[in-house]
Design an enzyme around this catalytic site. Sequence first.
Site, PDB file in Angstrom:
ATOM      1  N   TYR A   1      12.793  22.301 -21.651  1.00  0.00           N
ATOM      2  CA  TYR A   1      12.945  22.750 -23.041  1.00  0.00           C
ATOM      3  C   TYR A   1      12.059  23.967 -23.253  1.00  0.00           C
ATOM      4  CZ  TYR A   1      12.819  22.727 -28.172  1.00  0.00           C
ATOM      5  OH  TYR A   1      12.910  23.080 -29.494  1.00  0.00           O
TER       6      TYR A   1
ATOM      7  N   ASP B   1       6.677  28.460 -18.433  1.00  0.00           N
ATOM      8  CA  ASP B   1       6.579  28.014 -19.819  1.00  0.00           C
ATOM      9  C   ASP B   1       5.468  26.968 -19.859  1.00  0.00           C
ATOM     10  OD1 ASP B   1       6.694  26.876 -22.276  1.00  0.00           O
ATOM     11  OD2 ASP B   1       8.875  26.639 -22.323  1.00  0.00           O
TER      12      ASP B   1
ATOM     13  N   LYS C   1       1.349  25.325 -28.745  1.00  0.00           N
ATOM     14  CA  LYS C   1       0.704  24.018 -28.898  1.00  0.00           C
ATOM     15  C   LYS C   1      -0.837  24.087 -28.837  1.00  0.00           C
ATOM     16  CE  LYS C   1       4.951  21.657 -28.247  1.00  0.00           C
ATOM     17  NZ  LYS C   1       6.088  21.663 -27.361  1.00  0.00           N
TER      18      LYS C   1
HETATM   19  C1  LIG Z   1       7.315  22.652 -27.646  1.00  0.00           C
HETATM   20  C2  LIG Z   1       7.807  23.514 -26.555  1.00  0.00           C
HETATM   21  C3  LIG Z   1       8.359  24.789 -26.805  1.00  0.00           C
HETATM   22  C4  LIG Z   1       8.655  25.267 -28.189  1.00  0.00           C
HETATM   23  O1  LIG Z   1       7.525  25.452 -28.961  1.00  0.00           O
HETATM   24  P1  LIG Z   1       7.669  25.436 -30.569  1.00  0.00           P
HETATM   25  O2  LIG Z   1       6.296  25.782 -31.047  1.00  0.00           O
HETATM   26  O3  LIG Z   1       8.127  24.071 -30.934  1.00  0.00           O
HETATM   27  O4  LIG Z   1       8.668  26.470 -30.924  1.00  0.00           O
HETATM   28  C5  LIG Z   1       8.653  25.588 -25.722  1.00  0.00           C
HETATM   29  N1  LIG Z   1       8.434  25.173 -24.467  1.00  0.00           N
HETATM   30  C6  LIG Z   1       7.922  23.963 -24.181  1.00  0.00           C
HETATM   31  C7  LIG Z   1       7.674  23.575 -22.767  1.00  0.00           C
HETATM   32  C8  LIG Z   1       7.608  23.084 -25.216  1.00  0.00           C
HETATM   33  O5  LIG Z   1       7.142  21.860 -24.935  1.00  0.00           O
END
Ligand SMILES: *Cc1c(COP(=O)(O)O)cnc(C)c1O
Length: 420
Positions: A144, A232, A260
Amino acid sequence: MTEPTNAALFERARAVIPGGVNSPVRAFGSVGGTPYFVARAEGPHVYDVEGNRYIDYVMSYGPGILGHAHPAVTAAVESAAAKGTSYGAPTEAEVLLAEEMCRRIDGMEMVRMVSSGTEATMTAIRLARGATGRDRILKFAGNYHGHSDSLLVAGGSGVAQQGLKGSEGVTEGAVADTIVAPYNVVPEIDDTVAAVIVEPVAANMGLIEPQPGFLAGLRAACDDTGALLMFDEVITGFRLCRGGAAEWFEVKPDIWCFGKVIGGGLPVGAFGASREIMSHLAPLGPVYQAGTLSGNPLAMAAGLAQLEQLTPAAYDQLTATAATLQAGMIEAFADAGVVASVPRVGPLLGLFFGPQAPVDFEGAKAVCENGVYERFFHGMLEAGVALAPGAYEALFPSLAHGSDEVDATIEAVRRVAKNL
Ligand SMILES: *Cc1c(COP(=O)(O)O)cnc(C)c1O
């Protein structure tokens, strides 16, 4: 006036907010029932509007690495707020956070702040395309990367939960240049690929470790073809260890994406790379990106205060907490005769109700859709432990989870597992 109940608030919320929530997983759609509405949170606990207290493993899905309402973060936000909430002009706090991030991430020379992980990956893709002059990107099924159009396809987290193949409203054109490959298999790529984007530890289809050689194989495939490797690290960054997944696995990407943890619970994302790659970004180069609230002073203050607490000792403590939880949960499930696996990568914990931890999205879906997690989730909630309301999410123990909370959690697992 009486206090509102969870049910009453959910009903009011559904009247004015689609599904009653501002992010789909929160609606309890996949586990059923009524979400608890949080009144406040402190340390390892959240309290709902009815006064129930839960040991929290959601922790905002990652930002709460210190626990809730850490005094250092709260003080930093209060102090920043008193000086104004947003200016539209640069501040020292942005410089300090960027410097601190570049110090911790070996090979990252420049960083651009945005307001979410979604923005970070979305813009990093644009940057990779601009820097390479190529169109195609490759992502892995079940990873994701936020909800931008080109990255939703075969997404984990809430996307997986809803059984959507990406999303309605995304055009064929938007995903035409997105290639999807199975996680943990090094794909064949050619010189039309601008970037390979990967969660170095997959944490949105349960928790799935990269198999030995997978990340190094991606590095080699990118080097062979001139594609940029993009980690990511929105979950792994500043959580696995000081230098995140790149340090943990000793594989360096070309572009890092963060979110995060770096916001301390305020809306922050960031992406970074070498000076050379970042020079393609406006105002230095022709790849455009901007944001009214980018580098917001409250968010920068919270992020800096949070990183200051994340010492090597803090990472040791996080990992020890997760290891104790893992061992206790494995024993509790075994004693109850419940088939489960509890994968762990450093301080990150996962839970699958299957005989072994899956290695890809197909494997994860088979386990996550077997209906056991839902019952376990509600049992745990009743026992005072809040897990994510979806089988595809990880557990996020924090520095505020002490031995009392860990013991209580394992005891709850033991009781709930017996009645599964
Ligand atoms: C949460 C998440 C995102 C998206 O971040 P948001 O602040 O919710 O837009 C992207 N990549 C990973 C791996 C994530 O866990």
